[in-house]
Design a protein around this motif. Structure first.
Motif, mmCIF file in Angstrom:
data_model
loop_
_atom_site.group_PDB
_atom_site.id
_atom_site.type_symbol
_atom_site.label_atom_id
_atom_site.label_comp_id
_atom_site.label_asym_id
_atom_site.label_seq_id
_atom_site.Cartn_x
_atom_site.Cartn_y
_atom_site.Cartn_z
ATOM 1 N N VAL A 209 42.051 48.088 44.647
ATOM 2 C CA VAL A 209 43.039 47.488 43.749
ATOM 3 C C VAL A 209 42.310 46.672 42.683
ATOM 4 O O VAL A 209 41.474 45.823 43.017
ATOM 5 C CB VAL A 209 44.014 46.554 44.512
ATOM 6 C CG1 VAL A 209 45.005 45.922 43.543
ATOM 7 C CG2 VAL A 209 44.747 47.321 45.600
ATOM 8 N N HIS A 211 42.267 43.722 39.920
ATOM 9 C CA HIS A 211 42.952 42.458 39.659
ATOM 10 C C HIS A 211 42.880 42.142 38.164
ATOM 11 O O HIS A 211 42.103 42.758 37.424
ATOM 12 C CB HIS A 211 42.301 41.334 40.458
ATOM 13 C CG HIS A 211 42.345 41.539 41.943
ATOM 14 N ND1 HIS A 211 43.468 41.950 42.611
ATOM 15 C CD2 HIS A 211 41.383 41.382 42.894
ATOM 16 C CE1 HIS A 211 43.222 42.040 43.900
ATOM 17 N NE2 HIS A 211 41.956 41.705 44.103
ATOM 18 N N PRO A 212 43.672 41.168 37.679
ATOM 19 C CA PRO A 212 43.619 40.792 36.260
ATOM 20 C C PRO A 212 42.230 40.325 35.842
ATOM 21 O O PRO A 212 41.522 39.652 36.607
ATOM 22 C CB PRO A 212 44.635 39.653 36.164
ATOM 23 C CG PRO A 212 45.585 39.894 37.300
ATOM 24 C CD PRO A 212 44.745 40.455 38.403
ATOM 25 N N TYR A 223 37.708 41.541 38.410
ATOM 26 C CA TYR A 223 37.878 41.374 39.858
ATOM 27 C C TYR A 223 38.546 42.615 40.445
ATOM 28 O O TYR A 223 39.407 43.236 39.813
ATOM 29 C CB TYR A 223 38.749 40.164 40.164
ATOM 30 C CG TYR A 223 38.233 38.852 39.628
ATOM 31 C CD1 TYR A 223 37.391 38.042 40.400
ATOM 32 C CD2 TYR A 223 38.599 38.401 38.364
ATOM 33 C CE1 TYR A 223 36.933 36.821 39.924
ATOM 34 C CE2 TYR A 223 38.128 37.187 37.868
ATOM 35 C CZ TYR A 223 37.300 36.400 38.652
ATOM 36 O OH TYR A 223 36.846 35.206 38.169
ATOM 37 N N PHE A 224 38.156 42.953 41.674
ATOM 38 C CA PHE A 224 38.866 44.032 42.372
ATOM 39 C C PHE A 224 38.708 43.874 43.880
ATOM 40 O O PHE A 224 37.748 43.266 44.377
ATOM 41 C CB PHE A 224 38.380 45.408 41.923
ATOM 42 C CG PHE A 224 36.936 45.719 42.195
ATOM 43 C CD1 PHE A 224 36.529 46.236 43.431
ATOM 44 C CD2 PHE A 224 35.972 45.536 41.217
ATOM 45 C CE1 PHE A 224 35.204 46.543 43.685
ATOM 46 C CE2 PHE A 224 34.642 45.837 41.459
ATOM 47 C CZ PHE A 224 34.249 46.346 42.690
ATOM 48 N N LEU A 225 39.698 44.423 44.582
ATOM 49 C CA LEU A 225 39.644 44.519 46.035
ATOM 50 C C LEU A 225 38.954 45.820 46.376
ATOM 51 O O LEU A 225 39.340 46.888 45.890
ATOM 52 C CB LEU A 225 41.055 44.495 46.631
ATOM 53 C CG LEU A 225 41.171 44.797 48.134
ATOM 54 C CD1 LEU A 225 40.445 43.734 48.970
ATOM 55 C CD2 LEU A 225 42.640 44.899 48.542
ATOM 56 N N GLU A 231 36.500 41.306 48.517
ATOM 57 C CA GLU A 231 36.814 40.985 47.128
ATOM 58 C C GLU A 231 35.520 40.958 46.315
ATOM 59 O O GLU A 231 34.514 40.358 46.732
ATOM 60 C CB GLU A 231 37.514 39.626 47.026
ATOM 61 C CG GLU A 231 38.909 39.595 47.635
ATOM 62 C CD GLU A 231 39.937 40.340 46.785
ATOM 63 O OE1 GLU A 231 39.627 40.682 45.632
ATOM 64 O OE2 GLU A 231 41.060 40.570 47.291
ATOM 65 N N LYS A 233 33.599 40.541 42.323
ATOM 66 C CA LYS A 233 33.643 40.051 40.934
ATOM 67 C C LYS A 233 32.433 40.619 40.196
ATOM 68 O O LYS A 233 31.305 40.481 40.647
ATOM 69 C CB LYS A 233 33.592 38.524 40.876
ATOM 70 C CG LYS A 233 33.541 37.962 39.451
ATOM 71 C CD LYS A 233 33.570 36.441 39.428
ATOM 72 C CE LYS A 233 32.246 35.833 39.814
ATOM 73 N NZ LYS A 233 32.200 34.359 39.584
#
Length: 289
Positions: A209, A211-212, A223-225, A231, A233
């Motif tokens: 996923v 992220h913003p 950022y992403f999962l 997590e 960065k």
């Protein structure tokens, strides 16, 4: 999307730097009277110039700020002339001087008449070799153009330092020029979000996923999962020409802190291409591709 929308998206690639110069430390005529010498081997600089990695870099570029090595044209004497070059060369460790002769060092300043340091950021972390320091930098120069005028040019890179006795000296410089046309019209690799999606997503299959994105000044974080449940960065610095340059990779630990890591996305691509070259019915392997 019409042509105006495309222009608005690409406008960042055509904007000049709005960051103030950082190399503003002043060295008056008494400094040059005391330390100037055409023979760099006869110069011994004071220790205060090297009291910390950041001080070394700021003093180095401040001394070079008004150095001039323009081969043709001009309007008479400019700035400090060539006096700063043998002084600045003494900011290097002896090992770096041995691998980068003074004659070659001088050639790197051909047709440069002024230097502004516009970005500086400490990248030293646990992945940096012990007793070494790594900094990102970007400079703005004034250079003669082919039509007889002068123009601005931009360069960025990474500077490495280490202790030399009790002083922090420069042990390596990795510098690259910036292009103001290529990124605006070609390629995904200049944009942080596109770069992360393709390299960490398509190549490494690590993104579950997105992220913003967060941007503060020229620092941009993506950022992403991960597919491994962690997590991530990915940190970028945005250059004056609009390009996003990756400068760091991090994973969040159990305490919620970002820990630096090293992910070689090129190995992901090699693995992907190897699987692809040995695949006769690739849809059956789509989980790996």
């Amino acid at each position: 999307m019409d042509e105006y929308d495309v222009f608005k998206i690409n406008e960042r690639y055509f904007r000049p730097s709005k960051y103030p110069a950082l190399n503003i430390r002043y060295f008056d005529y008494t400094f040059y009277d005391k330390y100037s010498n055409a023979d760099y081997t006869k110069i011994t600089l004071p220790d205060y110039l090297f009291s910390s990695p950041e001080n070394t870099i700021l003093n180095y570029f401040s001394i070079l700020r008004e150095a001039e090595s323009i081969s043709k044209g001009g309007c008479g004497s400019i700035g400090d002339g060539k006096a700063p070059y043998p002084i600045s060369y003494n900011f290097f460790t002896k090992e770096y001087q041995n691998s980068f002769p003074y004659s070659e060092y001088l050639k790197t300043f051909n047709d440069i008449g002024h230097i502004n340091l516009v970005k500086l950021n400490d990248l030293t972390n646990s992945t940096t070799p012990k007793d070494n320091y790594k900094y990102f930098f970007e400079i703005e120069t004034i250079e003669p153009s082919t039509n007889g005028n002068t123009s601005f040019a931009y360069y960025y890179g990474f500077m490495y330092l280490k202790m030399d006795g009790k002083n922090y000296k420069i042990s390596d410089i990795d510098i690259r020029g910036e292009d103001f046309l290529c990124a605006a019209y070609h390629g995904w690799s200049h944009d942080a979000e596109s770069y992360v999606n393709i390299t960490y997503g398509d190549w490494c299959k690590l993104i579950k996923v997105m992220h913003p994105i967060e941007q503060k000044g020229y620092v941009k974080n993506v950022y992403f999962l991960g597919t491994d449940g962690k997590e991530y960065k990915i940190e970028f610095f945005q250059l004056t020409n609009g390009n996003d340059v990756q400068v760091g990779q991090f994973v969040k630990d159990n305490s919620g802190n970002w820990q630096p890591i090293v992910i070689d996305v090129n190995k992901c691509l090699q693995r992907r291409n190897h699987i692809n070259s040995n695949c006769f019915r690739c849809p059956f392997n789509k989980g790996l591709l």
